[in-house]
Design a protein around this motif. Structure first.
Motif, PDB file in Angstrom:
ATOM      1  N   ILE A 180     -35.449   9.618 -18.453  1.00 11.24           N
ATOM      2  CA  ILE A 180     -36.314   8.970 -19.446  1.00 11.24           C
ATOM      3  C   ILE A 180     -37.217  10.026 -20.062  1.00 11.24           C
ATOM      4  O   ILE A 180     -37.830  10.813 -19.347  1.00 11.24           O
ATOM      5  N   LYS A 181     -37.319  10.049 -21.372  1.00 16.69           N
ATOM      6  CA  LYS A 181     -38.188  11.013 -22.033  1.00 16.69           C
ATOM      7  C   LYS A 181     -39.612  10.473 -22.055  1.00 16.69           C
ATOM      8  O   LYS A 181     -39.856   9.364 -22.536  1.00 16.69           O
ATOM      9  N   GLN A 182     -40.542  11.260 -21.519  1.00 14.00           N
ATOM     10  CA  GLN A 182     -41.937  10.834 -21.445  1.00 14.00           C
ATOM     11  C   GLN A 182     -42.788  11.610 -22.446  1.00 14.00           C
ATOM     12  O   GLN A 182     -42.733  12.835 -22.501  1.00 14.00           O
ATOM     13  N   ILE A 183     -43.574  10.862 -23.211  1.00 15.45           N
ATOM     14  CA  ILE A 183     -44.372  11.448 -24.290  1.00 15.45           C
ATOM     15  C   ILE A 183     -45.843  11.088 -24.085  1.00 15.45           C
ATOM     16  O   ILE A 183     -46.183   9.939 -23.793  1.00 15.45           O
ATOM     17  N   GLU A 184     -46.706  12.075 -24.249  1.00 15.71           N
ATOM     18  CA  GLU A 184     -48.141  11.843 -24.100  1.00 15.71           C
ATOM     19  C   GLU A 184     -48.664  11.067 -25.299  1.00 15.71           C
ATOM     20  O   GLU A 184     -48.430  11.436 -26.449  1.00 15.71           O
ATOM     21  N   VAL A 185     -49.405   9.979 -25.030  1.00 13.73           N
ATOM     22  CA  VAL A 185     -49.939   9.131 -26.101  1.00 13.73           C
ATOM     23  C   VAL A 185     -51.375   8.729 -25.775  1.00 13.73           C
ATOM     24  O   VAL A 185     -51.878   8.989 -24.680  1.00 13.73           O
ATOM     25  N   GLY A 186     -52.015   8.081 -26.741  1.00 16.16           N
ATOM     26  CA  GLY A 186     -53.339   7.520 -26.517  1.00 16.16           C
ATOM     27  C   GLY A 186     -53.216   6.070 -26.078  1.00 16.16           C
ATOM     28  O   GLY A 186     -52.110   5.546 -25.898  1.00 16.16           O
ATOM     29  N   TRP A 187     -54.378   5.374 -25.943  1.00 15.90           N
ATOM     30  CA  TRP A 187     -54.361   4.018 -25.421  1.00 15.90           C
ATOM     31  C   TRP A 187     -53.972   2.963 -26.455  1.00 15.90           C
ATOM     32  O   TRP A 187     -53.694   1.822 -26.108  1.00 15.90           O
ATOM     33  N   ASP A 188     -53.958   3.303 -27.739  1.00 13.51           N
ATOM     34  CA  ASP A 188     -53.605   2.287 -28.729  1.00 13.51           C
ATOM     35  C   ASP A 188     -52.084   2.159 -28.850  1.00 13.51           C
ATOM     36  O   ASP A 188     -51.329   2.865 -28.186  1.00 13.51           O
ATOM     37  N   SER A 189     -51.647   1.262 -29.730  1.00 15.48           N
ATOM     38  CA  SER A 189     -50.214   0.973 -29.884  1.00 15.48           C
ATOM     39  C   SER A 189     -49.568   1.732 -31.027  1.00 15.48           C
ATOM     40  O   SER A 189     -48.409   1.475 -31.372  1.00 15.48           O
ATOM     41  N   LYS A 190     -50.290   2.673 -31.604  1.00 16.84           N
ATOM     42  CA  LYS A 190     -49.815   3.357 -32.808  1.00 16.84           C
ATOM     43  C   LYS A 190     -48.469   4.051 -32.603  1.00 16.84           C
ATOM     44  O   LYS A 190     -47.586   3.985 -33.457  1.00 16.84           O
ATOM     45  N   ALA A 191     -48.302   4.709 -31.462  1.00 14.26           N
ATOM     46  CA  ALA A 191     -47.057   5.445 -31.225  1.00 14.26           C
ATOM     47  C   ALA A 191     -45.854   4.511 -31.232  1.00 14.26           C
ATOM     48  O   ALA A 191     -44.771   4.881 -31.703  1.00 14.26           O
ATOM     49  N   LEU A 192     -46.027   3.288 -30.721  1.00 14.30           N
ATOM     50  CA  LEU A 192     -44.922   2.319 -30.722  1.00 14.30           C
ATOM     51  C   LEU A 192     -44.675   1.792 -32.124  1.00 14.30           C
ATOM     52  O   LEU A 192     -43.528   1.716 -32.582  1.00 14.30           O
ATOM     53  N   LEU A 193     -45.740   1.432 -32.814  1.00 13.85           N
ATOM     54  CA  LEU A 193     -45.599   0.877 -34.164  1.00 13.85           C
ATOM     55  C   LEU A 193     -45.034   1.900 -35.142  1.00 13.85           C
ATOM     56  O   LEU A 193     -44.329   1.536 -36.091  1.00 13.85           O
ATOM     57  N   ASP A 194     -45.338   3.181 -34.903  1.00 12.29           N
ATOM     58  CA  ASP A 194     -44.826   4.244 -35.783  1.00 12.29           C
ATOM     59  C   ASP A 194     -43.433   4.706 -35.397  1.00 12.29           C
ATOM     60  O   ASP A 194     -42.851   5.573 -36.066  1.00 12.29           O
ATOM     61  N   GLY A 195     -42.893   4.167 -34.301  1.00  7.87           N
ATOM     62  CA  GLY A 195     -41.542   4.537 -33.885  1.00  7.87           C
ATOM     63  C   GLY A 195     -41.444   5.844 -33.135  1.00  7.87           C
ATOM     64  O   GLY A 195     -40.338   6.362 -32.937  1.00  7.87           O
ATOM     65  N   LYS A 196     -42.560   6.401 -32.688  1.00  7.59           N
ATOM     66  CA  LYS A 196     -42.523   7.671 -31.952  1.00  7.59           C
ATOM     67  C   LYS A 196     -42.084   7.483 -30.501  1.00  7.59           C
ATOM     68  O   LYS A 196     -41.620   8.417 -29.858  1.00  7.59           O
ATOM     69  N   VAL A 197     -42.276   6.276 -29.981  1.00 11.03           N
ATOM     70  CA  VAL A 197     -41.816   5.945 -28.631  1.00 11.03           C
ATOM     71  C   VAL A 197     -41.131   4.583 -28.672  1.00 11.03           C
ATOM     72  O   VAL A 197     -41.313   3.802 -29.618  1.00 11.03           O
ATOM     73  N   ASP A 198     -40.354   4.315 -27.630  1.00  9.72           N
ATOM     74  CA  ASP A 198     -39.668   3.024 -27.535  1.00  9.72           C
ATOM     75  C   ASP A 198     -40.455   2.018 -26.719  1.00  9.72           C
ATOM     76  O   ASP A 198     -40.200   0.802 -26.813  1.00  9.72           O
ATOM     77  N   ALA A 199     -41.388   2.516 -25.905  1.00  6.00           N
ATOM     78  CA  ALA A 199     -42.159   1.609 -25.060  1.00  6.00           C
ATOM     79  C   ALA A 199     -43.484   2.247 -24.672  1.00  6.00           C
ATOM     80  O   ALA A 199     -43.595   3.486 -24.601  1.00  6.00           O
ATOM     81  N   LEU A 200     -44.458   1.403 -24.427  1.00  8.05           N
ATOM     82  CA  LEU A 200     -45.771   1.838 -23.968  1.00  8.05           C
ATOM     83  C   LEU A 200     -46.155   1.030 -22.731  1.00  8.05           C
ATOM     84  O   LEU A 200     -45.533   0.011 -22.425  1.00  8.05           O
ATOM     85  N   ILE A 201     -47.217   1.471 -22.045  1.00  4.82           N
ATOM     86  CA  ILE A 201     -47.668   0.806 -20.821  1.00  4.82           C
ATOM     87  C   ILE A 201     -49.142   0.422 -20.955  1.00  4.82           C
ATOM     88  O   ILE A 201     -49.950   1.210 -21.431  1.00  4.82           O
ATOM     89  N   ASP A 202     -49.463  -0.785 -20.538  1.00  2.00           N
ATOM     90  CA  ASP A 202     -50.854  -1.241 -20.553  1.00  2.00           C
ATOM     91  C   ASP A 202     -50.943  -2.511 -19.715  1.00  2.00           C
ATOM     92  O   ASP A 202     -49.918  -3.029 -19.256  1.00  2.00           O
ATOM     93  N   TYR A 203     -52.154  -2.997 -19.510  1.00  6.67           N
ATOM     94  CA  TYR A 203     -52.326  -4.317 -18.916  1.00  6.67           C
ATOM     95  C   TYR A 203     -51.807  -5.343 -19.908  1.00  6.67           C
ATOM     96  O   TYR A 203     -52.014  -5.215 -21.123  1.00  6.67           O
ATOM     97  N   GLU A 204     -51.160  -6.387 -19.413  1.00  4.81           N
ATOM     98  CA  GLU A 204     -50.552  -7.383 -20.296  1.00  4.81           C
ATOM     99  C   GLU A 204     -51.573  -8.039 -21.217  1.00  4.81           C
ATOM    100  O   GLU A 204     -51.266  -8.366 -22.375  1.00  4.81           O
ATOM    101  N   GLU A 205     -52.798  -8.228 -20.712  1.00  2.18           N
ATOM    102  CA  GLU A 205     -53.792  -8.961 -21.509  1.00  2.18           C
ATOM    103  C   GLU A 205     -54.512  -8.100 -22.538  1.00  2.18           C
ATOM    104  O   GLU A 205     -55.367  -8.601 -23.271  1.00  2.18           O
ATOM    105  N   ILE A 206     -54.164  -6.813 -22.613  1.00  2.00           N
ATOM    106  CA  ILE A 206     -54.870  -5.956 -23.581  1.00  2.00           C
ATOM    107  C   ILE A 206     -53.962  -5.700 -24.794  1.00  2.00           C
ATOM    108  O   ILE A 206     -53.814  -6.568 -25.651  1.00  2.00           O
ATOM    109  N   ALA A 207     -53.330  -4.534 -24.901  1.00  4.66           N
ATOM    110  CA  ALA A 207     -52.554  -4.212 -26.103  1.00  4.66           C
ATOM    111  C   ALA A 207     -51.411  -5.201 -26.379  1.00  4.66           C
ATOM    112  O   ALA A 207     -51.239  -5.627 -27.534  1.00  4.66           O
ATOM    113  N   PRO A 208     -50.612  -5.593 -25.379  1.00  2.83           N
ATOM    114  CA  PRO A 208     -49.542  -6.553 -25.684  1.00  2.83           C
ATOM    115  C   PRO A 208     -50.068  -7.874 -26.246  1.00  2.83           C
ATOM    116  O   PRO A 208     -49.496  -8.430 -27.189  1.00  2.83           O
TER     117      PRO A 208
END
Length: 337
Positions: A180-208
């Protein structure tokens, strides 16, 4: 001069004048019926306490903020200032040092890892009975199980305890991390919305939840559904502070008040969302509603309860990944009443 006497009054008539004298019984009755003069009440000053939370204000921490704004702290003689943190690992370290803060929220993983590294911290209460950490992705990418991550790009936030939980997810499902390719990101969802990553990790009740509230179509993979059996959100104290009777009493009052706050979240998430929305009007109301429902489902019953078995499962999971610097017992890491 004429005297007339009854049970209540003695009357003297003298040269056309009438003089009355109340009996002792009437005087007492009159005094009892008269309003009392307002008493001078000196309110005791509230005890100030700085309470650290391990992240910024989100519905995750609603119990703390509701306790403050509903007067649950004040009723216990406390003036609590809630301070935003920079992650559970950082919060655990700060409480361990006891320079600025001796009590804080944390995650169970950060608490156990910190304890194994020699930090004098212990868990006083557990609010989340299982980890709320999720991997979220665009719905069309169909990442529904851990094996679907192979060949994908996953964003990881440096220093976050969610990286340790991510490693636990892969280990529990026997997936080679190098695939799995791992990419350093910040806490927001921008990397996912911009297509730079396929998935992000967070608590379910926050960004998702924020994305779902915005009407975006995302898929959520819950770590707890795929073998990651760990406690999560908890309240920690510095062990040396706990040994001081005064601060131990304060810690217990804080735990009671926060329990009261989270009880409202569990029993009436709609009311809790309304209160939290007034405290933080900049947060979207729909996001708070969606998120608060998830928080309510996460809460342990009874609120704040922790068991040796729950901690043993958490420690076993962390130990299997080599995340503990030394073996830690459930008795070392938690306080049981």
């Amino acid at each position: 001069m004429v005297w007339r006497k009854s049970d209540e009054v003695t009357v003297l008539e003298l040269d056309g004048m009438t003089i009355s004298r109340l009996s002792r019984r009437s005087l007492l009755a009159t005094a009892a019926a008269a309003p009392l003069a307002p008493a001078v009440v000196r309110a005791q000053p509230l005890q100030h306490v700085d309470l650290l939370i391990d992240w910024k204000p989100e519905p995750t921490y609603a119990g703390f903020y509701i306790a403050r704004d509903s007067g649950a702290f004040a009723r216990r003689g406390l003036d609590v200032r809630i301070v935003e943190g920079r992650g559970a690992n950082v919060a655990a370290e700060m409480v361990g040092r006891d320079n600025e803060y001796w009590i804080s929220s944390s995650s169970a993983a950060a608490t156990a890892i910190g304890r194994s590294n020699g930090l004098p911290i212990r868990s006083l209460a557990v609010y989340y009975r299982r980890t709320p950490t999720v991997l979220y992705s665009r719905a069309e990418d169909r990442i529904d199980a851990p094996r679907d991550l192979i060949g994908k790009k996953v964003g990881l936030v440096p220093g976050s305890v969610t990286i340790d939980e991510y490693r636990a997810l892969l280990a529990a499902n026997r997936i080679d991390r190098s695939k799995i390719k791992q990419i350093e990101v910040g806490w927001d969802s921008k990397a996912l919305l911009d297509g730079k990553v396929d998935a992000l990790i967070d608590y379910e009740e926050i960004a998702p939840s924020e994305l779902l509230a915005q009407g975006r179509k995302i898929a959520v993979l819950r770590f707890a559904d795929f073998g990651v059996r760990m406690y999560s959100l908890n309240l920690i104290v510095n062990e040396m502070a706990w040994m001081e009777p005064a601060r131990q009493a304060t810690a217990r009052k804080i735990a009671e008040a926060v329990q009261e706050g989270y009880q409202l979240v569990r029993d009436k998430p709609g009311d809790a969302a309304a209160i939290f929305g007034k405290i933080f009007p900049d947060l979207a109301p729909r996001y708070i509603e969606v998120s608060m429902q998830i928080v309510a489902r996460q809460l342990a019953v009874p609120i704040g309860s922790q068991t040796r078995l729950g901690w043993e499962d958490t420690l076993k999971a962390l130990s299997s990944l080599g995340l503990l610097a030394r073996a830690v017992s459930a008795e070392e890491v938690a306080i049981y009443d």
